[in-house]
Design a protein around this motif. Structure first.
Motif, short mmCIF file in Angstrom:
data_model
loop_
_atom_site.label_atom_id
_atom_site.label_comp_id
_atom_site.label_asym_id
_atom_site.label_seq_id
_atom_site.Cartn_x
_atom_site.Cartn_y
_atom_site.Cartn_z
N THR A 27 2.94 -0.91 4.29
CA THR A 27 2.49 0.41 3.85
C THR A 27 3.68 1.36 3.73
O THR A 27 4.50 1.46 4.63
CB THR A 27 1.46 1.00 4.83
OG1 THR A 27 0.31 0.15 4.86
CG2 THR A 27 1.04 2.40 4.41
N THR A 44 0.84 -1.19 0.00
CA THR A 44 0.00 0.00 0.00
C THR A 44 0.88 1.25 0.00
O THR A 44 1.85 1.33 0.74
CB THR A 44 -0.92 0.03 1.23
OG1 THR A 44 -1.75 -1.12 1.23
CG2 THR A 44 -1.79 1.28 1.24
N ARG A 104 -2.28 -1.03 -3.80
CA ARG A 104 -3.33 -0.12 -3.31
C ARG A 104 -2.70 1.25 -3.11
O ARG A 104 -1.63 1.38 -2.50
CB ARG A 104 -3.90 -0.66 -2.01
CG ARG A 104 -4.99 0.17 -1.38
CD ARG A 104 -5.65 -0.59 -0.25
NE ARG A 104 -4.70 -1.17 0.67
CZ ARG A 104 -5.01 -2.08 1.58
NH1 ARG A 104 -6.23 -2.54 1.66
NH2 ARG A 104 -4.09 -2.55 2.41
#
Length: 488
Positions: A362, A337, A379
């Motif tokens: 992330t 992400t 994402r």
């Protein structure tokens, strides 16, 4: 959409379905339950003009009641999922796409119970405007799959205080609903919707999503008001329709849920009005359902908890909308992400989503770094604080370079109500189609005339007003860009 003499409102209801756009393939099945007014002609005219809309009626234009009419529409439907919008209610523009994305996130769920407004202000009378309130949903965890039959006790928490959604905010897997028998033809006017809720709660997996995206119209010609005027039903206390529902429910539990003792106890305590109220303490609930403390004890516990917890920074209006948009769809795509942050941003939910939503693998970086990097992600998340400094077209194009072919992106961007130069929802969708030809965009609008004035206002200060949606005042667009499997 079932209807009986609904000429006053049915055109508005149908238009609200058409306004869902074409981001999701939908059909509208109009089921005429023997109307004698102009609603039949209105429905036929819509069916003749739009290939996605079909008109049905019972043999001989008969009136068979709500249960049989909903079953007729259910049997005729072709879609994988089915929703129900009565002819006097309205869907807000992103109701369908939002519910579909909730279900996409929870692949093992059969249904979603969404939020809805009890809608008095359709009259445009200022006195009615203050009466609008949100439906009280089951006292369950939101955005989590609830295993049956736990939701049943949450719906019928106590006598005369049922926490049922509006039928216009319920979306369900059609095959699952058919598997549990659909609706019941014996319910002609009232409680056929609660038949649906109880079947879902007792036998299927459901998700509660509180965002109110349906308008449940309150008016004197509704089925409830007509039954009250006729002396057949009342909001609280015993009535023949409630007795019929409780008797059916008890039999249904015995025949289909293995005579589940906890579910039968819920019926006895909170639905059965055949006997006078019992004195003393209620029968202890079996451990199938979690035990609840009395409300005064729970209130005291909350007070103590709030005193010992560290203070939480106030949530702003735009932060509240960010949470509404991201919370139900935080995990439809797994993997790496990228969260784009604005340098110096510090406001809650505007610089980056909270750790519990996007916790694993992330990366966080500024837009200038993200736009020039070559790494792709499964994402990409762009909060509002970033989008205010970047043109929407450039933002979408940049995101397109950062997201993988099977990845998803979630953006929160300013709408035309904040900046007239910003594109509207249709233009945003076309931008995505141009920049990401193998993806699709679902656009949700947030805002109303009161909230658009100050996005940094404290959300709780606005009360329920913050969730009042006005499609004509799009302050912020939430954009979900996901793979379009039909084009791959």
């Amino acid at each position: 959409m079932i209807f009986l003499d609904g000429a006053a409102f049915i055109d508005e209801a149908i238009r609200s379905v058409v306004a869902q756009g074409d981001a999701i393939a939908w059909e509208l099945v109009l089921v005429d339950d023997g109307s004698t007014d102009a609603s039949t002609a209105i429905a036929r005219r819509w069916a003749d003009s739009d290939g996605r809309i079909r008109y049905l009626e019972h043999d001989g234009h008969a009136n068979l009641g709500t249960g049989a009419s909903r079953n007729a529409g259910l049997d005729a439907a072709h879609g994988e999922y089915v929703g129900f919008l009565d002819c006097d209610d309205v869907w807000l523009p992103c109701a369908l796409s939002h519910a579909m994305r909730v279900l996409a996130h929870h692949a093992d769920a059969d249904a979603v119970f969404g939020g809805a407004w009890r809608w008095h202000s359709w009259t445009d009378d200022p006195a009615d405007r203050v009466l609008d309130d949100k439906m009280v949903l089951p006292d369950s965890m939101t955005h989590e799959v609830i295993e049956p039959p736990e939701l049943f006790a949450d719906i019928y928490l106590e006598p005369d205080a049922f926490r049922v959604p509006a039928i216009c905010s319920t979306l369900i897997d059609r095959a699952s609903l058919l598997r549990v028998g659909g609706f019941e033809d014996s319910f002609r006017n009232l409680y056929e919707d609660q038949v649906l809720y109880s079947k879902i709660a007792l036998q299927l997996r459901a998700v509660v999503d509180p965002r109110p995206l349906a308008l449940y119209r309150q008016h004197e010609a509704s089925a409830c008001h007509v039954a009250i005027d006729a002396g057949e039903w009342q909001w609280t206390g015993p009535s023949e329709p409630l007795r019929h529902y409780a008797e059916w429910l008890r039999t249904y539990i015995v025949d289909n849920v293995g005579s589940d003792a906890a579910s039968l106890e819920v019926v006895r305590r909170n639905l059965d009005r055949s006997e006078s109220p019992r004195s003393g303490l209620p029968t202890a609930r079996p451990e199938t359902f979690r035990r609840r403390l009395p409300e005064p004890v729970r209130r005291m516990a909350r007070t103590v908890r709030d005193r010992v917890r560290p203070p939480v920074p106030p949530t702003t209006v735009v932060a509240h909308w960010s949470e509404q948009f991201l919370a139900p769809i935080a995990g439809p795509i797994t993997g790496t992400t990228l969260v784009v942050v604005a340098p110096g941003a510090h406001r809650q939910w505007t610089d980056a989503p909270p750790a519990e939503v996007f916790a694993e693998r992330t990366t966080r970086c500024s837009w200038s770094d993200a736009a020039t990097a070559s790494t792709t992600y499964d994402r990409v998340v762009v909060p509002f604080a970033v989008a205010t400094t970047v043109a929407t077209a450039s933002l979408i194009a940049g995101v397109g370079r950062r997201v993988t072919a099977d990845g998803a992106a979630f953006l929160l961007v300013p709408g035309p109500a904040l900046d007239p130069a910003r594109p509207d929802a249709d233009v945003v969708v076309e931008m995505v189609r141009s920049a990401l030809p193998h993806h699709r965009a679902a656009v949700e609008s947030f805002g109303n005339a009161a909230t658009v004035a100050d996005l940094d206002a404290v959300a709780t200060d606005l009360g329920p007003l913050i969730d009042r949606h006005d499609a004509a005042v799009p302050a912020v667009f939430g954009i979900a860009i996901t793979p379009d499997r039909s084009r791959q």
